[in-house]
Design a protein around this motif. Sequence first.
Motif, PDB file in Angstrom:
ATOM      1  N   VAL A   1       7.666  24.913  22.016  1.00 19.74           N
ATOM      2  CA  VAL A   1       7.110  23.741  22.713  1.00 19.74           C
ATOM      3  C   VAL A   1       7.429  23.824  24.208  1.00 19.74           C
ATOM      4  O   VAL A   1       6.558  23.588  25.054  1.00 19.74           O
TER       5      VAL A   1
ATOM      6  N   GLU B   1       4.796  24.009  27.351  1.00 22.67           N
ATOM      7  CA  GLU B   1       4.805  23.051  28.465  1.00 22.67           C
ATOM      8  C   GLU B   1       5.012  23.762  29.796  1.00 22.67           C
ATOM      9  O   GLU B   1       4.481  23.341  30.823  1.00 22.67           O
ATOM     10  N   TYR B   2       5.757  24.834  29.787  1.00 29.94           N
ATOM     11  CA  TYR B   2       5.937  25.659  30.993  1.00 29.94           C
ATOM     12  C   TYR B   2       4.595  26.270  31.407  1.00 29.94           C
ATOM     13  O   TYR B   2       4.243  26.288  32.593  1.00 29.94           O
TER      14      TYR B   2
ATOM     15  N   LYS C   1       1.677  25.030  30.801  1.00 35.73           N
ATOM     16  CA  LYS C   1       0.844  23.946  31.321  1.00 35.73           C
ATOM     17  C   LYS C   1       1.225  23.615  32.761  1.00 35.73           C
ATOM     18  O   LYS C   1       0.352  23.392  33.609  1.00 35.73           O
ATOM     19  N   PHE C   2       2.531  23.566  33.014  1.00 34.41           N
ATOM     20  CA  PHE C   2       2.987  23.276  34.364  1.00 34.41           C
ATOM     21  C   PHE C   2       2.526  24.346  35.345  1.00 34.41           C
ATOM     22  O   PHE C   2       2.025  24.043  36.437  1.00 34.41           O
TER      23      PHE C   2
ATOM     24  N   SER D   1       9.634  19.216  34.767  1.00 34.63           N
ATOM     25  CA  SER D   1      10.738  18.452  34.193  1.00 34.63           C
ATOM     26  C   SER D   1      11.981  19.341  34.165  1.00 34.63           C
ATOM     27  O   SER D   1      11.912  20.532  34.464  1.00 34.63           O
TER      28      SER D   1
ATOM     29  N   VAL E   1      11.366  22.130  31.552  1.00 35.14           N
ATOM     30  CA  VAL E   1      10.430  23.136  32.060  1.00 35.14           C
ATOM     31  C   VAL E   1      11.096  23.984  33.133  1.00 35.14           C
ATOM     32  O   VAL E   1      10.881  25.203  33.206  1.00 35.14           O
TER      33      VAL E   1
ATOM     34  N   LYS F   1       2.446  13.971  36.333  1.00 36.36           N
ATOM     35  CA  LYS F   1       2.167  13.230  35.111  1.00 36.36           C
ATOM     36  C   LYS F   1       0.688  12.857  35.020  1.00 36.36           C
ATOM     37  O   LYS F   1       0.055  12.987  33.960  1.00 36.36           O
TER      38      LYS F   1
ATOM     39  N   TYR G   1      -1.357  16.025  34.439  1.00 38.25           N
ATOM     40  CA  TYR G   1      -1.107  16.503  33.080  1.00 38.25           C
ATOM     41  C   TYR G   1      -1.955  15.709  32.082  1.00 38.25           C
ATOM     42  O   TYR G   1      -2.597  16.285  31.201  1.00 38.25           O
TER      43      TYR G   1
ATOM     44  N   GLN H   1       2.170  13.515  27.778  1.00 39.51           N
ATOM     45  CA  GLN H   1       3.280  14.463  27.852  1.00 39.51           C
ATOM     46  C   GLN H   1       4.246  14.244  26.678  1.00 39.51           C
ATOM     47  O   GLN H   1       4.609  13.109  26.382  1.00 39.51           O
TER      48      GLN H   1
ATOM     49  N   VAL I   1      10.247  16.878  26.111  1.00 40.10           N
ATOM     50  CA  VAL I   1      10.231  17.905  27.162  1.00 40.10           C
ATOM     51  C   VAL I   1      10.185  17.288  28.550  1.00 40.10           C
ATOM     52  O   VAL I   1      10.881  17.736  29.460  1.00 40.10           O
ATOM     53  N   TRP I   2       9.389  16.247  28.722  1.00 41.81           N
ATOM     54  CA  TRP I   2       9.125  15.728  30.066  1.00 41.81           C
ATOM     55  C   TRP I   2       9.952  14.506  30.455  1.00 41.81           C
ATOM     56  O   TRP I   2      10.090  14.190  31.631  1.00 41.81           O
TER      57      TRP I   2
END
Length: 470
Positions: A40, A44-45, A47-48, A62, A65, A113, A116, A123, A127-128
């Motif tokens: 996960v 998310e990394y 996506k960032f 975050s 991340v 945010k 995203y 989110q 994670v965030w």
Amino acid sequence: MDKILWEKVQGFDFDKATEQYGFSTRLALENHWTLYFTQVALLEYKKFMFLAATQSEMVSPSEIVDIVWHQHLIFTNSYTDFCNLLGKRIEHIPSTHNRSDFEMFHKAKERTKELYEINFGKQPLEVWYYTNELDSLELVHSRFNVATLRRNFLKYAIIASIPVCLLIFPILIKIKNPDFLIGYFIVFFAIIMLLEFYIRRSFLSLYNRIKSNPIVQNLSALELVFFKEGKLEKVIHGVVNNLIQNKKIRIRTDNRLELLDKSLGDNKYENCVIEFMRDSESVSYKDLCHTVKQKPIFDQLQKATYRIRNRVITSKEFAFIATAVMIVLGVLLSIIFSRFITGIWRGKPITFLLLAIVPLVLISIGYINRLTTFMFSKVISSALKKEIRNNNEVQNNWEWNYFLYGSVVLSSFFIPIANSTNSSSNNFFSKDSGTSSSSSSSSCGSSCSSSSSSCGSSCGSSCGGCGGGD
């Protein structure tokens, strides 16, 4: 949204297929993350970094991340390949801790945010939102250390016997033996039965509070085996047994193991065993267990599950249950200790009383020590087994079958060999509570420009941000 680029980013693999200590394993091991949460965090990394590469404005990761980002930078070739895929070199440079930058980075987080949610939806909070993903369990940390209370239980019971003796002295001198001992044993074991009902119900209620959490909900079968058994050897038994049943390993007449098929597959645990056995004609199972359980993939499983277990047993909710049990048993013991003190003071025979006290103390201490494993070995595993048995998708998976049925699925030829290692192994859950190691999360923040040359950053209590494109 650039869907073509996002599909390429999604398909980027941080690990090589047969790598024993690749990027994701190292990330999970160093932070004591479960396999699920590691995947996960990696998603998310991605996506960032996608947002950083495609947006013209600053975005900010975050804490979780940022940990992945720091780790990926160490894998320079992989990071270069990833940036090439994104089309921009995204640098990570420490900040000057300039206070005037605070508002800028706060806005960057808000902007991240918004972007995203436009591109990916809501989110994931673990994670965030949280610095430590296990804070998403929402368990309040206890002021009392259960392990310390457990170690001092007998001392507290003995101290309590003095005021209890003064309080009930008139009653004690009226009850004669053996009436006292007979009545005491009946009451003692009746209360033990009531406590059993209480802790089962209370632990199940505690589990129901956290079971919907994605981290708990997505524990792997082998992670649950470790939760249930508390011994890494038990996990290795399942892995080796499956290799035996698939005829990749055979048991020789001298009970040593011989590797028949050196090819690697999709299961990292099995690959770890195969790679260890490749250079030997045969190995003893004891040596295999001793070596393999120190390998990163198995060490990661142990540390990640222990960290979750530790969060539960250091919670206020768990401490309340454990303390209630210790108080009840402590009061019970203080009564018989009071009888012992009264007998000595009055010059009465105390031999039978002393013989009764010893097993009662041992039973009480054993019962209290059992609390730290009972929730995981009995309550959670029993609840999960009921849920899993109704899931047809896991019926043909050996890992889930091993969790469900345990040693029943082991080969009859392998069971004696496996049992020989159990007698000498230590129960991991017998350790006192307290983190085995703190999660190696980074508090260093950053900000960067995703332009092809360089970027600015802010290192503070949280990560700053990553600037947009050219």
